[in-house]
Design an enzyme around this catalytic site. Sequence first.
Site, mmCIF file in Angstrom:
data_model
loop_
_atom_site.group_PDB
_atom_site.id
_atom_site.type_symbol
_atom_site.label_atom_id
_atom_site.label_comp_id
_atom_site.label_asym_id
_atom_site.label_seq_id
_atom_site.Cartn_x
_atom_site.Cartn_y
_atom_site.Cartn_z
ATOM 1 N N HIS A 94 -17.897 -38.896 11.508
ATOM 2 C CA HIS A 94 -18.275 -40.195 10.962
ATOM 3 C C HIS A 94 -18.778 -39.959 9.542
ATOM 4 O O HIS A 94 -19.603 -39.070 9.316
ATOM 5 C CB HIS A 94 -19.420 -40.817 11.765
ATOM 6 C CG HIS A 94 -19.075 -41.174 13.162
ATOM 7 N ND1 HIS A 94 -18.778 -42.467 13.531
ATOM 8 C CD2 HIS A 94 -18.984 -40.418 14.285
ATOM 9 C CE1 HIS A 94 -18.523 -42.493 14.833
ATOM 10 N NE2 HIS A 94 -18.648 -41.264 15.303
ATOM 11 N N ASP A 103 -14.138 -47.426 10.627
ATOM 12 C CA ASP A 103 -14.656 -47.584 11.979
ATOM 13 C C ASP A 103 -14.716 -49.075 12.296
ATOM 14 O O ASP A 103 -15.208 -49.861 11.480
ATOM 15 C CB ASP A 103 -16.044 -46.956 12.076
ATOM 16 C CG ASP A 103 -16.525 -46.776 13.503
ATOM 17 O OD1 ASP A 103 -16.474 -47.752 14.281
ATOM 18 O OD2 ASP A 103 -16.961 -45.667 13.839
ATOM 19 N N ILE A 104 -14.219 -49.471 13.454
ATOM 20 C CA ILE A 104 -14.229 -50.896 13.815
ATOM 21 C C ILE A 104 -15.575 -51.353 14.380
ATOM 22 O O ILE A 104 -15.792 -52.538 14.580
ATOM 23 C CB ILE A 104 -13.090 -51.265 14.795
ATOM 24 C CG1 ILE A 104 -13.238 -50.534 16.124
ATOM 25 C CG2 ILE A 104 -11.733 -51.001 14.152
ATOM 26 C CD1 ILE A 104 -12.297 -51.035 17.209
ATOM 27 N N HIS A 160 -13.849 -35.988 15.642
ATOM 28 C CA HIS A 160 -13.945 -36.842 14.462
ATOM 29 C C HIS A 160 -15.309 -36.693 13.801
ATOM 30 O O HIS A 160 -16.292 -36.380 14.451
ATOM 31 C CB HIS A 160 -13.674 -38.313 14.792
ATOM 32 C CG HIS A 160 -14.509 -38.898 15.886
ATOM 33 N ND1 HIS A 160 -14.336 -38.596 17.216
ATOM 34 C CD2 HIS A 160 -15.519 -39.796 15.839
ATOM 35 C CE1 HIS A 160 -15.203 -39.272 17.944
ATOM 36 N NE2 HIS A 160 -15.948 -40.005 17.131
ATOM 37 N N GLN A 167 -20.502 -39.121 22.209
ATOM 38 C CA GLN A 167 -19.062 -39.128 21.940
ATOM 39 C C GLN A 167 -18.400 -40.113 22.893
ATOM 40 O O GLN A 167 -18.599 -40.054 24.107
ATOM 41 C CB GLN A 167 -18.451 -37.735 22.119
ATOM 42 C CG GLN A 167 -16.996 -37.673 21.722
ATOM 43 C CD GLN A 167 -16.404 -36.269 21.812
ATOM 44 O OE1 GLN A 167 -17.037 -35.328 22.291
ATOM 45 N NE2 GLN A 167 -15.173 -36.135 21.349
#
Length: 142
Positions: free
Chosen positions: A102, A31-32, A100, A94
Site C-alpha cells: 500500500h 485502492d477502491i 502488495h 491481509q
Amino acid sequence: MTDSCLFCGIVAGDVPSVKIAEDATTYAFMDIRPASEGHLLVIPKRHSRDLTEIEPADLSEVTLAAQRIARTVLSELGADGVNLLNCCGADAWQTVFHFHLHVIPRYVDKTRDRLTLPWQPGVEGDADTIAAVGARLAGALA
C-alpha cells in the site's frame, strides 16, 4: 497467475482497475477502499501469496516502484508524508492473498486522510522483553 486471485485478474485485464503505472514486472493501481486521498497498491505481476513467498527480484521491483510512486504522491498530490504498508497474513489485516504494498499518502488535512494508528508510537515497551525477543531473533538469524 491464479484463476481465483483478484489481483491476478486485475493484471490480466479481466477485473477493472484505475491503473497508474505498469512495467514488465509490476502493476500499480488505485485502492477502491482508500485510507487517504491517493491511496494505491503496487503489486508484482507474478503471483505470490505474501511477503514470505515473494521472489526476491519481484520484491525488489515492487519496492522500487513504490518508492518512485511515493515521490510522485508527495510532489503531485501535495501529501505531507507517505506510508508504505504490507500486511502478511489474515491476522495482520491481509485480505487479498497476492503480495502488495500500500502506498498511502498522509495529510495534515484530515478531510483527505482517515488513517489512524492502531498503536501509540513513542510509548516504550518493556526493556527486558525487547532484549529477550531481540536475542531470540538474532540467534535464529545467525
